[in-house]
Write a protein that holds these residues in place. Structure first.
Motif, short mmCIF file in Angstrom:
data_model
loop_
_atom_site.label_atom_id
_atom_site.label_comp_id
_atom_site.label_asym_id
_atom_site.label_seq_id
_atom_site.Cartn_x
_atom_site.Cartn_y
_atom_site.Cartn_z
N THR A 17 0.89 -1.26 -0.12
CA THR A 17 0.12 -0.10 0.14
C THR A 17 0.90 1.26 0.02
O THR A 17 0.39 2.08 -0.69
N ALA A 18 1.92 1.33 0.84
CA ALA A 18 2.89 2.29 0.71
C ALA A 18 3.43 2.72 -0.62
O ALA A 18 3.49 3.69 -1.09
N ILE A 19 3.87 1.48 -1.28
CA ILE A 19 4.36 1.72 -2.67
C ILE A 19 3.30 2.07 -3.47
O ILE A 19 3.39 3.20 -4.38
N THR A 20 1.96 1.67 -3.53
CA THR A 20 1.20 2.18 -4.40
C THR A 20 0.69 3.42 -4.41
O THR A 20 0.35 3.95 -5.44
N ASN A 21 0.84 4.12 -3.35
CA ASN A 21 0.10 5.48 -3.12
C ASN A 21 1.37 6.46 -3.61
O ASN A 21 0.96 7.58 -4.00
N THR A 22 2.40 6.02 -3.79
CA THR A 22 3.25 6.91 -4.40
C THR A 22 3.86 6.57 -5.81
O THR A 22 4.58 7.57 -6.46
N SER A 23 3.66 5.47 -6.18
CA SER A 23 4.24 5.08 -7.53
C SER A 23 3.38 5.27 -8.83
O SER A 23 2.35 5.42 -8.67
N VAL A 34 4.63 -13.65 -22.37
CA VAL A 34 5.80 -13.83 -21.64
C VAL A 34 6.33 -12.30 -21.59
O VAL A 34 7.15 -11.82 -20.60
N ASP A 35 6.54 -11.40 -22.71
CA ASP A 35 6.93 -10.17 -22.82
C ASP A 35 6.15 -9.35 -21.79
O ASP A 35 6.96 -8.44 -21.29
N CYS A 36 4.99 -9.43 -21.52
CA CYS A 36 4.24 -8.52 -20.72
C CYS A 36 4.78 -8.90 -19.42
O CYS A 36 4.93 -7.76 -18.64
N PHE A 37 4.97 -10.11 -19.08
CA PHE A 37 5.47 -10.45 -17.41
C PHE A 37 6.83 -10.13 -17.37
O PHE A 37 6.84 -9.39 -16.44
N VAL A 38 7.63 -10.06 -18.27
CA VAL A 38 9.04 -9.75 -18.02
C VAL A 38 9.09 -8.24 -17.70
O VAL A 38 9.75 -7.57 -17.06
N ARG A 44 8.05 -3.14 -12.08
CA ARG A 44 7.97 -3.07 -10.74
C ARG A 44 9.09 -2.99 -9.85
O ARG A 44 8.95 -2.59 -8.54
N GLY A 45 10.23 -3.44 -10.38
CA GLY A 45 11.09 -3.46 -9.66
C GLY A 45 11.83 -2.08 -9.65
O GLY A 45 12.90 -1.86 -8.88
N HIS A 46 11.41 -1.14 -10.23
CA HIS A 46 11.73 0.17 -10.08
C HIS A 46 10.75 1.12 -9.45
O HIS A 46 10.37 2.15 -10.09
N ASN A 47 9.83 0.40 -8.66
CA ASN A 47 8.77 1.08 -7.92
C ASN A 47 7.69 1.70 -9.07
O ASN A 47 7.27 2.89 -8.64
N VAL A 48 7.18 1.09 -9.76
CA VAL A 48 6.24 1.37 -10.91
C VAL A 48 5.21 0.61 -10.76
O VAL A 48 5.22 -0.80 -10.94
N GLN A 49 4.16 1.01 -10.85
CA GLN A 49 2.72 0.08 -10.90
C GLN A 49 2.51 -0.02 -12.50
O GLN A 49 2.70 0.80 -13.24
N VAL A 50 1.81 -1.27 -12.66
CA VAL A 50 1.81 -1.60 -14.16
C VAL A 50 0.24 -2.03 -14.33
O VAL A 50 -0.21 -2.91 -13.26
N ILE A 51 -0.35 -1.71 -15.51
CA ILE A 51 -1.64 -2.10 -15.89
C ILE A 51 -1.25 -2.77 -17.31
O ILE A 51 -0.68 -1.88 -18.01
N ALA A 52 -1.82 -3.74 -17.86
CA ALA A 52 -1.53 -4.12 -18.96
C ALA A 52 -2.89 -4.50 -19.88
O ALA A 52 -3.94 -4.77 -19.31
N ALA A 53 -2.70 -4.12 -21.10
CA ALA A 53 -3.71 -4.64 -22.08
C ALA A 53 -3.11 -5.44 -23.05
O ALA A 53 -2.06 -5.37 -23.64
N GLN A 54 -4.07 -6.30 -23.67
CA GLN A 54 -3.43 -7.14 -24.68
C GLN A 54 -3.71 -6.84 -25.99
O GLN A 54 -3.20 -7.32 -26.90
N GLY A 55 -4.37 -5.70 -26.26
CA GLY A 55 -4.47 -5.21 -27.43
C GLY A 55 -4.80 -3.55 -27.31
O GLY A 55 -5.06 -3.04 -26.12
#
Length: 141
Positions: A17-23, A34-38, A44-55
């Motif tokens: 939650t602490a990361i989520t509020n500032t990222s 596979v590319d999306c996962f990597v 995320r390892g750089h304090n970034v939140q990710v949302i993905a779309a397949q198209g």
């Protein structure tokens, strides 16, 4: 930040939650899981939140509903529309045109790279995305 054994910080908030509020949020438009996962893992390892779309259409729906996205990272070769076409849709939308777009691809064609950059993409990065590429991507946020 120190955390307790249960993953909570001393004030009782979960670390997540602490990361989520500032990222910042990054939208990944990628049809290869596979590319999306990597890419998600690296961001995320750089304090970034990710949302993905397949198209591209799902990405446009998410963008029109989500106001916290700070960057779009799109594969060039996605079904039904290229990353360039998605870039053009974003740039012509008054609501979305401010968002930086970075295109990724295995395709090194100078013609495609030039087209994307001339069309307003902030960068064109060769896949696979590597750990060292992440600061380059995130500088556009």
């Amino acid at each position: 930040m120190s955390t307790s054994k249960d993953g909570n910080d001393p004030k009782g908030k979960s670390v997540e939650t602490a990361i989520t509020n500032t990222s910042p949020w990054v939208l990944i438009v990628e049809n290869c899981q596979v590319d999306c996962f990597v890419t998600s893992y690296l961001l995320r390892g750089h304090n970034v939140q990710v949302i993905a779309a397949q198209g591209p259409w799902q990405a446009l729906e998410l963008l029109n509903a989500e106001h916290n996205v700070k960057l779009i990272l799109s594969n060039y070769w996605i079904p039904n529309m290229t990353g360039y076409d998605l870039l053009m849709e974003v740039k012509k939308s008054p609501k979305l045109s401010h968002l930086p777009v970075v295109i990724t691809s295995f395709d090194k064609s100078p013609k495609i790279v030039k087209k994307c950059l001339d069309g307003g993409a902030k960068d064109y990065i060769m896949k696979p995305i590597k750990y060292g590429d992440v600061p380059r991507i995130l500088r556009y946020i």
